[in-house]
Design a protein around this motif. Structure first.
Motif, PDB file in Angstrom:
ATOM      1  N   GLN A  58      -5.752   1.283   9.125  1.00  0.00           N
ATOM      2  CA  GLN A  58      -4.343   1.349   8.742  1.00  0.00           C
ATOM      3  C   GLN A  58      -3.419   1.614   9.919  1.00  0.00           C
ATOM      4  O   GLN A  58      -2.215   1.369   9.832  1.00  0.00           O
ATOM      5  CB  GLN A  58      -4.154   2.435   7.680  1.00  0.00           C
ATOM      6  N   GLU A  59      -3.967   2.095  11.032  1.00  0.00           N
ATOM      7  CA  GLU A  59      -3.150   2.356  12.206  1.00  0.00           C
ATOM      8  C   GLU A  59      -2.997   1.127  13.095  1.00  0.00           C
ATOM      9  O   GLU A  59      -2.258   1.161  14.070  1.00  0.00           O
ATOM     10  CB  GLU A  59      -3.770   3.506  13.018  1.00  0.00           C
ATOM     11  N   ASP A  60      -3.719   0.069  12.779  1.00  0.00           N
ATOM     12  CA  ASP A  60      -3.692  -1.139  13.609  1.00  0.00           C
ATOM     13  C   ASP A  60      -3.426  -2.368  12.743  1.00  0.00           C
ATOM     14  O   ASP A  60      -4.364  -3.020  12.270  1.00  0.00           O
ATOM     15  CB  ASP A  60      -5.011  -1.301  14.366  1.00  0.00           C
ATOM     16  N   PRO A  61      -2.160  -2.728  12.533  1.00  0.00           N
ATOM     17  CA  PRO A  61      -1.842  -3.895  11.704  1.00  0.00           C
ATOM     18  C   PRO A  61      -2.062  -5.227  12.392  1.00  0.00           C
ATOM     19  O   PRO A  61      -1.805  -6.278  11.804  1.00  0.00           O
ATOM     20  CB  PRO A  61      -0.351  -3.691  11.384  1.00  0.00           C
ATOM     21  N   PHE A  62      -2.540  -5.197  13.663  1.00  0.00           N
ATOM     22  CA  PHE A  62      -2.792  -6.441  14.379  1.00  0.00           C
ATOM     23  C   PHE A  62      -4.256  -6.895  14.244  1.00  0.00           C
ATOM     24  O   PHE A  62      -4.619  -7.948  14.752  1.00  0.00           O
ATOM     25  CB  PHE A  62      -2.427  -6.300  15.854  1.00  0.00           C
ATOM     26  N   ALA A  63      -5.053  -6.110  13.563  1.00  0.00           N
ATOM     27  CA  ALA A  63      -6.424  -6.510  13.228  1.00  0.00           C
ATOM     28  C   ALA A  63      -6.500  -6.550  11.696  1.00  0.00           C
ATOM     29  O   ALA A  63      -6.297  -5.524  11.052  1.00  0.00           O
ATOM     30  CB  ALA A  63      -7.441  -5.533  13.793  1.00  0.00           C
ATOM     31  N   PHE A  64      -6.728  -7.730  11.141  1.00  0.00           N
ATOM     32  CA  PHE A  64      -6.624  -7.855   9.683  1.00  0.00           C
ATOM     33  C   PHE A  64      -7.579  -8.901   9.139  1.00  0.00           C
ATOM     34  O   PHE A  64      -8.127  -9.737   9.873  1.00  0.00           O
ATOM     35  CB  PHE A  64      -5.192  -8.196   9.279  1.00  0.00           C
TER      36      PHE A  64
ATOM     37  N   GLY B 125       0.818  -1.205   0.000  1.00  0.00           N
ATOM     38  CA  GLY B 125       0.000   0.000   0.000  1.00  0.00           C
ATOM     39  C   GLY B 125       0.850   1.251   0.000  1.00  0.00           C
ATOM     40  O   GLY B 125       2.057   1.208   0.294  1.00  0.00           O
ATOM     41  N   PRO B 126       0.272   2.386  -0.324  1.00  0.00           N
ATOM     42  CA  PRO B 126       1.022   3.648  -0.419  1.00  0.00           C
ATOM     43  C   PRO B 126       1.736   4.036   0.863  1.00  0.00           C
ATOM     44  O   PRO B 126       2.799   4.618   0.835  1.00  0.00           O
ATOM     45  CB  PRO B 126      -0.070   4.671  -0.771  1.00  0.00           C
ATOM     46  N   GLY B 127       1.122   3.701   2.030  1.00  0.00           N
ATOM     47  CA  GLY B 127       1.709   4.119   3.293  1.00  0.00           C
ATOM     48  C   GLY B 127       2.895   3.292   3.728  1.00  0.00           C
ATOM     49  O   GLY B 127       3.709   3.730   4.520  1.00  0.00           O
ATOM     50  N   ARG B 128       2.975   2.061   3.236  1.00  0.00           N
ATOM     51  CA  ARG B 128       3.994   1.110   3.673  1.00  0.00           C
ATOM     52  C   ARG B 128       4.089   1.072   5.194  1.00  0.00           C
ATOM     53  O   ARG B 128       3.083   0.931   5.874  1.00  0.00           O
ATOM     54  CB  ARG B 128       5.339   1.421   3.017  1.00  0.00           C
ATOM     55  N   GLU B 129       5.270   1.214   5.776  1.00  0.00           N
ATOM     56  CA  GLU B 129       5.406   1.001   7.221  1.00  0.00           C
ATOM     57  C   GLU B 129       4.653   2.052   8.038  1.00  0.00           C
ATOM     58  O   GLU B 129       4.108   1.754   9.097  1.00  0.00           O
ATOM     59  CB  GLU B 129       6.874   1.006   7.624  1.00  0.00           C
ATOM     60  N   ASP B 130       4.607   3.297   7.579  1.00  0.00           N
ATOM     61  CA  ASP B 130       3.961   4.348   8.354  1.00  0.00           C
ATOM     62  C   ASP B 130       2.450   4.149   8.438  1.00  0.00           C
ATOM     63  O   ASP B 130       1.847   4.356   9.480  1.00  0.00           O
ATOM     64  CB  ASP B 130       4.264   5.721   7.745  1.00  0.00           C
ATOM     65  N   SER B 131       1.840   3.762   7.340  1.00  0.00           N
ATOM     66  CA  SER B 131       0.393   3.560   7.334  1.00  0.00           C
ATOM     67  C   SER B 131       0.028   2.545   6.257  1.00  0.00           C
ATOM     68  O   SER B 131      -0.598   2.878   5.247  1.00  0.00           O
ATOM     69  CB  SER B 131      -0.329   4.895   7.099  1.00  0.00           C
ATOM     70  N   PRO B 132       0.432   1.284   6.444  1.00  0.00           N
ATOM     71  CA  PRO B 132       0.230   0.280   5.405  1.00  0.00           C
ATOM     72  C   PRO B 132      -1.236  -0.097   5.228  1.00  0.00           C
ATOM     73  O   PRO B 132      -2.029  -0.028   6.162  1.00  0.00           O
ATOM     74  CB  PRO B 132       1.043  -0.917   5.902  1.00  0.00           C
ATOM     75  N   ARG B 133      -1.572  -0.493   4.006  1.00  0.00           N
ATOM     76  CA  ARG B 133      -2.938  -0.950   3.725  1.00  0.00           C
ATOM     77  C   ARG B 133      -3.097  -2.445   3.972  1.00  0.00           C
ATOM     78  O   ARG B 133      -4.218  -2.931   4.112  1.00  0.00           O
ATOM     79  CB  ARG B 133      -3.285  -0.643   2.256  1.00  0.00           C
ATOM     80  N   GLY B 134      -1.974  -3.165   3.962  1.00  0.00           N
ATOM     81  CA  GLY B 134      -2.071  -4.609   4.132  1.00  0.00           C
ATOM     82  C   GLY B 134      -0.704  -5.254   4.196  1.00  0.00           C
ATOM     83  O   GLY B 134       0.322  -4.572   4.321  1.00  0.00           O
ATOM     84  N   LEU B 135      -0.702  -6.569   4.108  1.00  0.00           N
ATOM     85  CA  LEU B 135       0.530  -7.342   4.233  1.00  0.00           C
ATOM     86  C   LEU B 135       0.509  -8.487   3.233  1.00  0.00           C
ATOM     87  O   LEU B 135      -0.507  -9.155   3.048  1.00  0.00           O
ATOM     88  CB  LEU B 135       0.644  -7.911   5.652  1.00  0.00           C
TER      89      LEU B 135
END
Length: 245
Positions: free
Chosen positions: A234-240, A201-211
């Protein structure tokens, strides 16, 4: 399975459109996600190690029991965590990590000789100070032993874990991004596979869209599975959500 570039394009189109595929599977824990894939080499929650330290001169290490510590500094005065048993429990062998090497029983595997499968920017080759680790968890399956080593830190530090895997007489260092021993899966011919994760995603590490989760063999190149995850927040990569394979 889609080829690499096509899979990334497909994930990006879903992430940017905000329209996930029908009935995505949702998770709030990477361990649960990895275990849902099946074929895991290590089962259960693992066993927490303790960190005893000598008083003077000061030496600290992580161990399954005091036996391993005393064998290294038997005449020293020790500060011992109350949770650390005298002998290993849960069926684990005598496992010790002293920052420079992993020892299992009487054998020792230096970090300097490990096969480092982490991305180049994470390859330091330096010893790890035991005091810099907040907790260490161990797993065993047959002769294979694995350690999850989480650092003391803040910010995005909880996304990274140093994973040491002893498998087939070789020591491996696995990629740290959302890494854990629970993610390692069995592979044919007594091999294993492990996840190499990349933000999308455009944000990558700062604000990623996914993995993008690529399962690789120990050669570090051969991919045998791919999973695409989406972060609703995007602020919570532990909920996906798992949106594709």
């Amino acid at each position: 399975m889609k080829s690499g570039p096509l899979a990334v394009v497909a994930l990006l189109s879903v992430l940017l459109s905000g329209t996930p595929r029908a009935a995505p599977v949702q998770f709030t824990d990477y361990g649960d996600f990895y275990r849902s894939l099946g074929g895991n080499l290590f089962q259960g929650p693992g066993t927490a190690l303790g960190m005893p330290c000598t008083e003077s001169p000061r030496h600290c290490l992580w161990s399954t029991s005091m036996i391993g510590a005393l064998q290294r500094h038997e005449d020293a005065l020790w500060t011992v965590p109350s949770s650390l048993a005298e002998t290993p429990t849960d069926g684990l062998p005598d496992v010790v990590f002293d920052g420079k090497a992993l020892s299992v029983g009487a054998r020792r595997w230096p970090l300097s000789s490990a096969i480092d499968l982490a991305p180049r920017e994470w390859r330091t080759g330096s010893p790890i100070r035991p005091e810099n680790l907040e907790d260490v968890t161990a797993w065993q399956h047959g002769t294979s032993v694995c350690l999850d080593m989480r650092y003391v830190g803040s910010g995005k530090g909880d996304r990274y874990t140093t994973v040491l895997l002893l498998h087939g007489e070789r020591l491996y260092i696995l990629p740290p991004l959302f890494g854990t021993c629970a993610a390692i899966r069995t592979a044919p011919e007594h091999r294993f596979s492990y996840p190499s994760n990349t933000y999308v995603g455009p944000g990558r590490e700062d604000s990623p869209r996914g993995l993008q989760v690529d399962y690789l063999l120990p050669d570090g190149k051969t991919r045998i599975a791919r999973y695409l995850l989406r972060f609703p927040d995007q602020e919570d990569p532990f909920a996906f959500e798992v949106i594709g394979e």
